[in-house]
Design a protein around this motif. Structure first.
Motif, PDB file in Angstrom:
ATOM      1  N   ASP A  73       0.847  -1.200   0.000  1.00 23.91           N
ATOM      2  CA  ASP A  73       0.000   0.000   0.000  1.00 23.91           C
ATOM      3  C   ASP A  73       0.880   1.247   0.000  1.00 23.91           C
ATOM      4  O   ASP A  73       1.083   1.891   1.038  1.00 23.91           O
ATOM      5  N   ALA A  74       1.397   1.593  -1.178  1.00 17.31           N
ATOM      6  CA  ALA A  74       2.291   2.748  -1.302  1.00 17.31           C
ATOM      7  C   ALA A  74       1.554   4.057  -1.039  1.00 17.31           C
ATOM      8  O   ALA A  74       2.148   5.016  -0.521  1.00 17.31           O
ATOM      9  N   VAL A  75       0.274   4.103  -1.395  1.00 13.22           N
ATOM     10  CA  VAL A  75      -0.504   5.337  -1.195  1.00 13.22           C
ATOM     11  C   VAL A  75      -0.633   5.653   0.290  1.00 13.22           C
ATOM     12  O   VAL A  75      -0.453   6.803   0.714  1.00 13.22           O
ATOM     13  N   ALA A  76      -0.926   4.627   1.096  1.00 10.33           N
ATOM     14  CA  ALA A  76      -1.053   4.842   2.544  1.00 10.33           C
ATOM     15  C   ALA A  76       0.275   5.279   3.148  1.00 10.33           C
ATOM     16  O   ALA A  76       0.315   6.157   4.029  1.00 10.33           O
ATOM     17  N   ARG A  77       1.375   4.714   2.644  1.00 10.37           N
ATOM     18  CA  ARG A  77       2.687   5.088   3.180  1.00 10.37           C
ATOM     19  C   ARG A  77       3.029   6.529   2.829  1.00 10.37           C
ATOM     20  O   ARG A  77       3.582   7.276   3.657  1.00 10.37           O
ATOM     21  N   LEU A  78       2.698   6.930   1.602  1.00  9.90           N
ATOM     22  CA  LEU A  78       2.943   8.310   1.186  1.00  9.90           C
ATOM     23  C   LEU A  78       2.129   9.280   2.031  1.00  9.90           C
ATOM     24  O   LEU A  78       2.640  10.312   2.489  1.00  9.90           O
ATOM     25  N   ARG A  79       0.858   8.929   2.263  1.00  8.21           N
ATOM     26  CA  ARG A  79      -0.008   9.794   3.070  1.00  8.21           C
ATOM     27  C   ARG A  79       0.525   9.922   4.495  1.00  8.21           C
ATOM     28  O   ARG A  79       0.591  11.023   5.061  1.00  8.21           O
ATOM     29  N   ASP A  80       0.923   8.774   5.095  1.00 11.64           N
ATOM     30  CA  ASP A  80       1.440   8.801   6.467  1.00 11.64           C
ATOM     31  C   ASP A  80       2.751   9.575   6.541  1.00 11.64           C
ATOM     32  O   ASP A  80       3.032  10.244   7.543  1.00 11.64           O
ATOM     33  N   GLY A  81       3.557   9.481   5.467  1.00 13.17           N
ATOM     34  CA  GLY A  81       4.806  10.233   5.439  1.00 13.17           C
ATOM     35  C   GLY A  81       4.559  11.724   5.438  1.00 13.17           C
ATOM     36  O   GLY A  81       5.271  12.494   6.111  1.00 13.17           O
ATOM     37  N   GLN A  82       3.545  12.154   4.702  1.00 15.85           N
ATOM     38  CA  GLN A  82       3.199  13.578   4.660  1.00 15.85           C
ATOM     39  C   GLN A  82       2.675  14.071   6.000  1.00 15.85           C
ATOM     40  O   GLN A  82       2.811  15.248   6.339  1.00 15.85           O
ATOM     41  N   LEU A  83       2.079  13.138   6.781  1.00 16.95           N
ATOM     42  CA  LEU A  83       1.533  13.499   8.087  1.00 16.95           C
ATOM     43  C   LEU A  83       2.553  13.330   9.208  1.00 16.95           C
ATOM     44  O   LEU A  83       2.254  13.591  10.379  1.00 16.95           O
ATOM     45  N   GLY A  84       3.752  12.859   8.854  1.00 12.70           N
ATOM     46  CA  GLY A  84       4.802  12.693   9.849  1.00 12.70           C
ATOM     47  C   GLY A  84       4.634  11.466  10.732  1.00 12.70           C
ATOM     48  O   GLY A  84       5.182  11.413  11.844  1.00 12.70           O
ATOM     49  N   ASP A  85       3.899  10.477  10.255  1.00 16.64           N
ATOM     50  CA  ASP A  85       3.670   9.246  11.038  1.00 16.64           C
ATOM     51  C   ASP A  85       4.955   8.418  11.066  1.00 16.64           C
ATOM     52  O   ASP A  85       5.574   8.152  10.031  1.00 16.64           O
ATOM     53  N   GLU A  86       5.374   7.981  12.253  1.00 20.53           N
ATOM     54  CA  GLU A  86       6.619   7.229  12.409  1.00 20.53           C
ATOM     55  C   GLU A  86       6.546   5.832  11.800  1.00 20.53           C
ATOM     56  O   GLU A  86       7.573   5.187  11.573  1.00 20.53           O
ATOM     57  N   ARG A  87       5.350   5.357  11.517  1.00 12.54           N
ATOM     58  CA  ARG A  87       5.206   4.002  10.960  1.00 12.54           C
ATOM     59  C   ARG A  87       5.844   3.877   9.591  1.00 12.54           C
ATOM     60  O   ARG A  87       6.148   2.770   9.150  1.00 12.54           O
TER      61      ARG A  87
END
Length: 283
Positions: A73-87
């Motif tokens: 799920d690259a889209v979810a990872r990109l979104r979390d990266g933009q939100l600064g999520d450590e996951r």
């Protein structure tokens, strides 16, 4: 570890032989037959009889072989990266495990059902060849190799909507479930409706098989539809005489909606009834 049917599933001798041969050979069992002959239920009953976990993969027209392995799920990872999520630091958080992965990691030898494989495009079975042979696959994003702890008992069903590739067929043990004859059908009905009156069952089966033999029928009623029809006949307390009437106006069986599922088939019977009445009037 042998399959001999269950209390709720009547397995013919040749079906039992096919299931046990596939288990012995450790090859997928490819089961074909018209809809409603119990292909999908077979996997459930094998799992129940052997005390094995059942993992179901229901194939759709859009299903790809990769879906059975895993999805990233690259889209979810990109979104979390933009939100600064450590996951996002651990890519494994975005790997969605598929049904094959689930089967490979099962602590107990599972039954894996790949249902209606012919719904997918022709490349789907070809893309599974390597995984079925080696019982392992590679996860490129995490550099893991997922190998089967126990080789699953693989049951693959097909409604014959399209031909499967030869290379795939060579890896399977094949069995065609023929439509049950009257004796086998009686045994099946006894399992599901043990209290049905013998005379009602006899007349209903005669009507049912006569209906299936009508030329031009678009969709022949299946075993499951017969069981539904019998349930209705019992609930409505239908007189067996109504099923054997020679009245041309009653050519369509009572509660026919459980058996005839298209307006073309209903119209076919209405035309036959009309022709029957006209022939009687002229004679």
């Amino acid at each position: 570890m042998r399959f001999e049917g269950t209390e709720t599933y009547v397995a013919t001798d040749d079906l039992q032989i096919a299931v046990n041969a596939a288990i012995t050979l450790e090859r997928p069992l490819l089961v074909k037959g018209e809809p409603g002959t119990g292909k999908t239920v077979l996997a459930h009953e094998i799992a129940d009889a052997l005390g094995a976990p059942l993992i179901e993969w229901h194939v759709k027209s859009t299903t790809k072989a990769q879906h059975g392995l895993y999805e990233y799920d690259a889209v979810a990872r990109l979104r979390d990266g933009q939100l600064g999520d450590e996951r996002v630091q651990d890519i494994s958080n975005y790997i969605v495990r598929g049904k094959l992965w689930e089967a490979f990691e099962s602590e107990q030898r599972p039954v894996l059902l790949i249902d209606e494989i012919d719904k997918a495009d022709i490349e789907f079975p070809n893309d599974l060849l390597l995984e079925i042979d080696r019982m392992e696959f590679h996860v490129y994003e995490t550099k893991q190799t997922i190998a089967a702890r126990h080789r699953p008992i693989v049951i693959i069903t097909s409604n014959n909507e399209k031909e499967l590739p030869d290379a795939f067929l060579r890896r399977c043990f094949f069995h065609y479930i023929a439509f049950p004859d009257a004796d086998t059908m009686t045994r099946i009905v006894d399992v599901h409706h043990p209290d049905i009156k013998k005379r009602l069952l006899r007349e209903a089966l005669t009507s049912f098989y006569d209906l299936r033999d009508v030329p031009g029928l678009k969709k022949k009623p299946s075993t499951s539809e017969l069981l539904d029809w019998l349930k209705l006949l019992m609930a409505e307390d239908i007189d067996p005489e109504e099923l054997r009437t020679n009245d041309p106006a009653k050519l369509i069986p009572p509660l026919y909606g459980a058996l005839l599922k298209s307006e073309q088939d209903v119209q076919l019977f209405e035309r036959l009834a009309f022709l029957n009445r006209r022939e009687r009037a002229e004679s």
